[in-house]
Structure formats: C-alpha cells, structure tokens
Design a protein around this motif. Structure first.
Motif, PDB file in Angstrom:
ATOM      1  N   MET A 189      47.691  41.724  31.134  1.00 54.78           N
ATOM      2  CA  MET A 189      48.149  42.527  32.254  1.00 54.78           C
ATOM      3  C   MET A 189      47.810  43.738  32.663  1.00 54.78           C
ATOM      4  SD  MET A 189      52.332  41.848  31.022  1.00 54.78           S
ATOM      5  CE  MET A 189      52.397  43.348  32.117  1.00 54.78           C
ATOM      6  N   LYS A 190      46.629  44.826  31.527  1.00 56.34           N
ATOM      7  CA  LYS A 190      45.872  45.804  31.677  1.00 56.34           C
ATOM      8  C   LYS A 190      44.802  45.334  32.559  1.00 56.34           C
ATOM      9  CE  LYS A 190      47.529  48.443  28.204  1.00 56.34           C
ATOM     10  NZ  LYS A 190      47.073  48.999  26.621  1.00 56.34           N
ATOM     11  N   SER A 191      44.166  43.840  32.418  1.00 57.90           N
ATOM     12  CA  SER A 191      42.800  44.344  33.172  1.00 57.90           C
ATOM     13  C   SER A 191      42.608  42.978  34.773  1.00 57.90           C
ATOM     14  CB  SER A 191      41.361  43.082  31.906  1.00 57.90           C
ATOM     15  OG  SER A 191      42.713  41.856  32.216  1.00 57.90           O
ATOM     16  N   ARG A 192      43.732  43.142  34.993  1.00 57.26           N
ATOM     17  CA  ARG A 192      44.395  42.094  35.688  1.00 57.26           C
ATOM     18  C   ARG A 192      43.494  40.802  36.503  1.00 57.26           C
ATOM     19  NH1 ARG A 192      45.472  46.864  41.002  1.00 57.26           N
ATOM     20  NH2 ARG A 192      47.108  48.030  39.188  1.00 57.26           N
ATOM     21  N   LYS A 193      43.152  40.190  35.271  1.00 58.76           N
ATOM     22  CA  LYS A 193      42.767  38.636  34.783  1.00 58.76           C
ATOM     23  C   LYS A 193      43.688  37.693  34.332  1.00 58.76           C
ATOM     24  CE  LYS A 193      37.950  40.786  34.635  1.00 58.76           C
ATOM     25  NZ  LYS A 193      36.719  41.820  33.380  1.00 58.76           N
ATOM     26  N   PRO A 194      43.074  37.051  34.439  1.00 62.81           N
ATOM     27  CA  PRO A 194      44.673  36.099  33.444  1.00 62.81           C
ATOM     28  C   PRO A 194      43.628  35.620  32.189  1.00 62.81           C
ATOM     29  CG  PRO A 194      43.180  34.523  35.718  1.00 62.81           C
ATOM     30  CD  PRO A 194      42.294  36.191  35.700  1.00 62.81           C
ATOM     31  N   MET A 195      45.129  34.751  31.413  1.00 63.64           N
ATOM     32  CA  MET A 195      44.863  34.899  30.123  1.00 63.64           C
ATOM     33  C   MET A 195      43.346  34.041  29.532  1.00 63.64           C
ATOM     34  SD  MET A 195      48.652  34.917  28.648  1.00 63.64           S
ATOM     35  CE  MET A 195      47.894  34.452  27.088  1.00 63.64           C
ATOM     36  N   VAL A 196      43.428  32.747  30.680  1.00 65.54           N
ATOM     37  CA  VAL A 196      42.262  31.806  30.615  1.00 65.54           C
ATOM     38  C   VAL A 196      40.909  32.436  30.544  1.00 65.54           C
ATOM     39  CG1 VAL A 196      42.541  31.183  32.430  1.00 65.54           C
ATOM     40  CG2 VAL A 196      41.412  29.764  30.778  1.00 65.54           C
ATOM     41  N   GLU A 197      41.257  33.148  30.956  1.00 64.97           N
ATOM     42  CA  GLU A 197      39.585  33.901  31.744  1.00 64.97           C
ATOM     43  C   GLU A 197      39.386  35.147  30.273  1.00 64.97           C
ATOM     44  OE1 GLU A 197      37.709  37.110  34.816  1.00 64.97           O
ATOM     45  OE2 GLU A 197      39.248  36.024  35.545  1.00 64.97           O
ATOM     46  N   ILE A 198      40.391  35.960  30.231  1.00 66.04           N
ATOM     47  CA  ILE A 198      40.192  36.606  28.903  1.00 66.04           C
ATOM     48  C   ILE A 198      39.933  35.955  27.199  1.00 66.04           C
ATOM     49  CG2 ILE A 198      41.374  37.794  26.687  1.00 66.04           C
ATOM     50  CD1 ILE A 198      40.989  39.602  30.095  1.00 66.04           C
ATOM     51  N   ALA A 199      40.349  34.496  27.177  1.00 61.27           N
ATOM     52  CA  ALA A 199      40.495  33.631  26.444  1.00 61.27           C
ATOM     53  C   ALA A 199      38.663  33.041  26.253  1.00 61.27           C
ATOM     54  CB  ALA A 199      40.983  32.524  26.049  1.00 61.27           C
ATOM     55  N   ARG A 200      38.387  32.873  26.878  1.00 63.67           N
ATOM     56  CA  ARG A 200      36.991  32.561  27.657  1.00 63.67           C
ATOM     57  C   ARG A 200      35.714  33.266  27.484  1.00 63.67           C
ATOM     58  NH1 ARG A 200      38.806  29.667  32.343  1.00 63.67           N
ATOM     59  NH2 ARG A 200      39.330  27.357  32.066  1.00 63.67           N
ATOM     60  N   ALA A 201      35.950  34.697  27.688  1.00 64.75           N
ATOM     61  CA  ALA A 201      35.326  35.766  26.670  1.00 64.75           C
ATOM     62  C   ALA A 201      34.964  35.876  25.588  1.00 64.75           C
ATOM     63  CB  ALA A 201      36.070  36.864  27.853  1.00 64.75           C
ATOM     64  N   LEU A 202      36.050  35.775  24.996  1.00 64.94           N
ATOM     65  CA  LEU A 202      36.375  35.510  23.942  1.00 64.94           C
ATOM     66  C   LEU A 202      35.745  34.896  23.307  1.00 64.94           C
ATOM     67  CD1 LEU A 202      37.127  37.204  21.155  1.00 64.94           C
ATOM     68  CD2 LEU A 202      39.744  36.492  21.336  1.00 64.94           C
ATOM     69  N   LEU A 203      35.822  33.715  23.025  1.00 67.54           N
ATOM     70  CA  LEU A 203      34.916  32.646  22.960  1.00 67.54           C
ATOM     71  C   LEU A 203      33.749  32.438  22.992  1.00 67.54           C
ATOM     72  CD1 LEU A 203      37.679  29.643  24.037  1.00 67.54           C
ATOM     73  CD2 LEU A 203      36.891  30.507  21.422  1.00 67.54           C
ATOM     74  N   THR A 204      33.324  33.248  24.253  1.00 67.60           N
ATOM     75  CA  THR A 204      31.600  33.474  24.380  1.00 67.60           C
ATOM     76  C   THR A 204      31.296  34.275  23.548  1.00 67.60           C
ATOM     77  OG1 THR A 204      31.871  32.789  26.676  1.00 67.60           O
ATOM     78  CG2 THR A 204      29.902  33.877  25.926  1.00 67.60           C
ATOM     79  N   ALA A 205      32.317  35.307  23.362  1.00 67.61           N
ATOM     80  CA  ALA A 205      31.471  36.502  22.806  1.00 67.61           C
ATOM     81  C   ALA A 205      31.823  35.619  21.318  1.00 67.61           C
ATOM     82  CB  ALA A 205      32.160  37.687  22.770  1.00 67.61           C
TER      83      ALA A 205
ATOM     84  N   ALA B  44      21.649  30.698  20.755  1.00 63.67           N
ATOM     85  CA  ALA B  44      20.669  31.315  21.263  1.00 63.67           C
ATOM     86  C   ALA B  44      21.193  30.367  23.177  1.00 63.67           C
ATOM     87  CB  ALA B  44      19.739  30.659  21.076  1.00 63.67           C
ATOM     88  N   ASN B  45      22.173  29.369  23.437  1.00 63.39           N
ATOM     89  CA  ASN B  45      22.499  29.318  24.739  1.00 63.39           C
ATOM     90  C   ASN B  45      23.500  29.903  25.401  1.00 63.39           C
ATOM     91  OD1 ASN B  45      21.393  27.146  23.724  1.00 63.39           O
ATOM     92  ND2 ASN B  45      22.514  25.725  22.692  1.00 63.39           N
ATOM     93  N   VAL B  46      23.870  30.833  25.024  1.00 64.35           N
ATOM     94  CA  VAL B  46      24.841  31.661  25.529  1.00 64.35           C
ATOM     95  C   VAL B  46      24.455  33.012  25.898  1.00 64.35           C
ATOM     96  CG1 VAL B  46      26.922  32.309  25.588  1.00 64.35           C
ATOM     97  CG2 VAL B  46      27.200  31.069  24.435  1.00 64.35           C
ATOM     98  N   PRO B  47      24.158  33.473  26.915  1.00 70.25           N
ATOM     99  CA  PRO B  47      24.088  34.921  27.285  1.00 70.25           C
ATOM    100  C   PRO B  47      24.960  36.458  26.954  1.00 70.25           C
ATOM    101  CG  PRO B  47      22.897  33.483  29.500  1.00 70.25           C
ATOM    102  CD  PRO B  47      24.217  32.841  28.641  1.00 70.25           C
ATOM    103  N   ILE B  48      24.110  37.003  26.616  1.00 68.82           N
ATOM    104  CA  ILE B  48      25.155  37.983  26.244  1.00 68.82           C
ATOM    105  C   ILE B  48      26.339  38.707  27.195  1.00 68.82           C
ATOM    106  CG2 ILE B  48      25.446  40.162  24.953  1.00 68.82           C
ATOM    107  CD1 ILE B  48      22.943  39.648  23.486  1.00 68.82           C
ATOM    108  N   SER B  49      24.855  38.448  28.129  1.00 75.95           N
ATOM    109  CA  SER B  49      25.669  39.481  29.272  1.00 75.95           C
ATOM    110  C   SER B  49      27.187  38.462  29.581  1.00 75.95           C
ATOM    111  CB  SER B  49      25.058  39.358  30.489  1.00 75.95           C
ATOM    112  OG  SER B  49      24.803  37.572  30.722  1.00 75.95           O
ATOM    113  N   GLN B  50      27.106  37.707  29.266  1.00 74.96           N
ATOM    114  CA  GLN B  50      28.832  36.468  29.258  1.00 74.96           C
ATOM    115  C   GLN B  50      29.987  37.111  28.542  1.00 74.96           C
ATOM    116  OE1 GLN B  50      28.134  31.964  29.718  1.00 74.96           O
ATOM    117  NE2 GLN B  50      26.336  31.970  30.801  1.00 74.96           N
ATOM    118  N   ALA B  51      29.683  37.436  27.171  1.00 72.20           N
ATOM    119  CA  ALA B  51      30.385  37.333  26.898  1.00 72.20           C
ATOM    120  C   ALA B  51      31.425  38.899  27.403  1.00 72.20           C
ATOM    121  CB  ALA B  51      29.650  38.354  24.547  1.00 72.20           C
ATOM    122  N   ARG B  52      30.027  40.484  28.058  1.00 75.38           N
ATOM    123  CA  ARG B  52      30.880  41.771  28.411  1.00 75.38           C
ATOM    124  C   ARG B  52      31.423  41.660  29.034  1.00 75.38           C
ATOM    125  NH1 ARG B  52      24.863  45.151  26.438  1.00 75.38           N
ATOM    126  NH2 ARG B  52      25.244  44.517  24.426  1.00 75.38           N
TER     127      ARG B  52
END
Length: 218
Positions: free
Chosen positions: A172-188, A196-204
């Motif tokens: 709600m605060k970021s105005r992004k879908p929950m799944v997008e928040i979840a995917r970013a957390l999994l990337t982090a 080595a396959n996941v760029p840090i920029s994706q996590a941020r």
C-alpha cells in the motif's frame, strides 16, 4: 447485427461461388478469397476477418493443417468445409481448434447456424483459455508471495499473519502489487546468498527490503 466479415479458402471455383452467394444473402461481407492455405493464412493475418471458411482438400497444405496454423498465429472462428463426414476429419478439426464443419454441397439454410455456432464456441473457448491463464498466473503469484512470506517470518521472527500484514502495508505504501514486493525480496535473498546470476540492481529496484524492514504491524 453487425455484418460478419468473412474470408473463404477453397480451391473449388464452384464451391466458392455458391458460398459467396449464400453468405451475401445473409448480409455477410466477403473480405477475401484464396485457393490455397498459404495465401489464406496471409489474408487472415492482414484482414483479420470475423470468420474463415476453409475447405479440407486444399493443395499442398490441407484445411486441417491450415486451420491449426490460423489458430496458432491469428486465432479466428473457423468453419471447415468437407465433402465427407468421417471420425478422423472431425477429430482432426477438433484438435486444430475448429468446432464447426459443413458438408458439401452446402445448403444455404445451414450457413447461419454454422456461423453463429463457430463464433459462439470460439468466444467460449477464448474466455476459458483466458480464465485458465489468469488462474495460472494467480497461483504462480501466490506461490511467490508464500515463499517470500516464509523468508520474512524466518528473518524477523514473525507469525504468518504478521508477515502478511507487513507485505500488505508495504504494498500500500509503495503502491506496488504484493507480488512485486515479494519478488524483490526473493531477489534480495538470492543476492544475500551470493548468487552470481542475480544483479544487485534487481534487488534494489522495488525497494521491498527497506519497505518491509521499516513497516510496523497495523
């Protein structure tokens, strides 16, 4: 009712002429005619008709194969035209995505029911495919959220309900879908494990790590 835009693919001159006459009596607009599958497929792509009539006995590529190509590349309601009714033809047409067929010589009184049936069944199948695709997407997103929720529970010592509230509030605060928040957390999480396959920029990118970490329940 809006006039149906119809394409005819049939190598028989007499059959095409009879079909054109019958369709025009129903106020259909004949947008194109072809005598082979290759030309017919090109016209389907270019003209986007409401309905296609395809004869079984086309040169080089038969009507069933042509119908299959149309359904794969430019899905359109199709009526198969055949001189014979047999189980193999019906099975092949059904597997190609065609639900309606007519036997030659055509009778004008059969055209309107065949047109409505072909278009109606096409829309039913399209709706069903879309519903299945949406259900599959929802299930996949649910799995992503569940995985991310498990990580958050482990990291922050939260209950399942508390972790869900964190995700919902961050969404709600970021105005992004929950799944997008979840995917970013999994990337982090992948980054933190040294993948080595996941760029840090994706996590941020989504800012989920900060949003979840700074969110208080309630």
């Amino acid at each position: 009712m809006k006039a149906r835009r119809v394409l005819i693919v049939d190598d028989s001159t007499s059959s095409r002429a009879a079909l054109v006459e019958g369709l025009r009596s129903l106020s259909c607009v004949i947008v194109g005619e072809a005598t082979d599958a290759h030309t017919g497929l090109g016209l389907v792509r270019r003209l986007r008709p409401d309905l296609v009539f395809i004869a079984i006995g086309l040169p080089e590529i038969d009507g069933i194969a042509a119908a299959r190509q149309i359904m794969e590349e430019a899905p359109t309601p199709i009526v198969i035209l055949s001189r014979h009714r047999d189980a193999a033809m019906i099975r092949g047409a059904t597997e190609a995505g065609v639900m309606t067929y007519l036997i030659k010589p055509l009778r004008n009184e059969e055209l309107q029911p065949a047109i409505e049936l072909a278009i109606g069944r096409f829309h039913e199948c399209t709706t069903l495919r879309n519903e299945n695709a949406n259900l599959k997407k929802a299930l996949e997103e649910r799995k992503v959220i569940e995985r991310a929720k498990g990580i958050l529970m482990e990291r922050a010592g939260l209950t399942e309900e508390e972790a869900f509230v964190r995700f919902r509030t961050a969404s709600m605060k970021s105005r992004k879908p929950m799944v997008e928040i979840a995917r970013a957390l999994l990337t982090a999480e992948e980054v933190s494990k040294g993948s080595a396959n996941v760029p840090i920029s994706q996590a941020r990118a989504a800012g989920s790590e900060e949003a979840l970490g700074n969110t208080e329940e309630g």
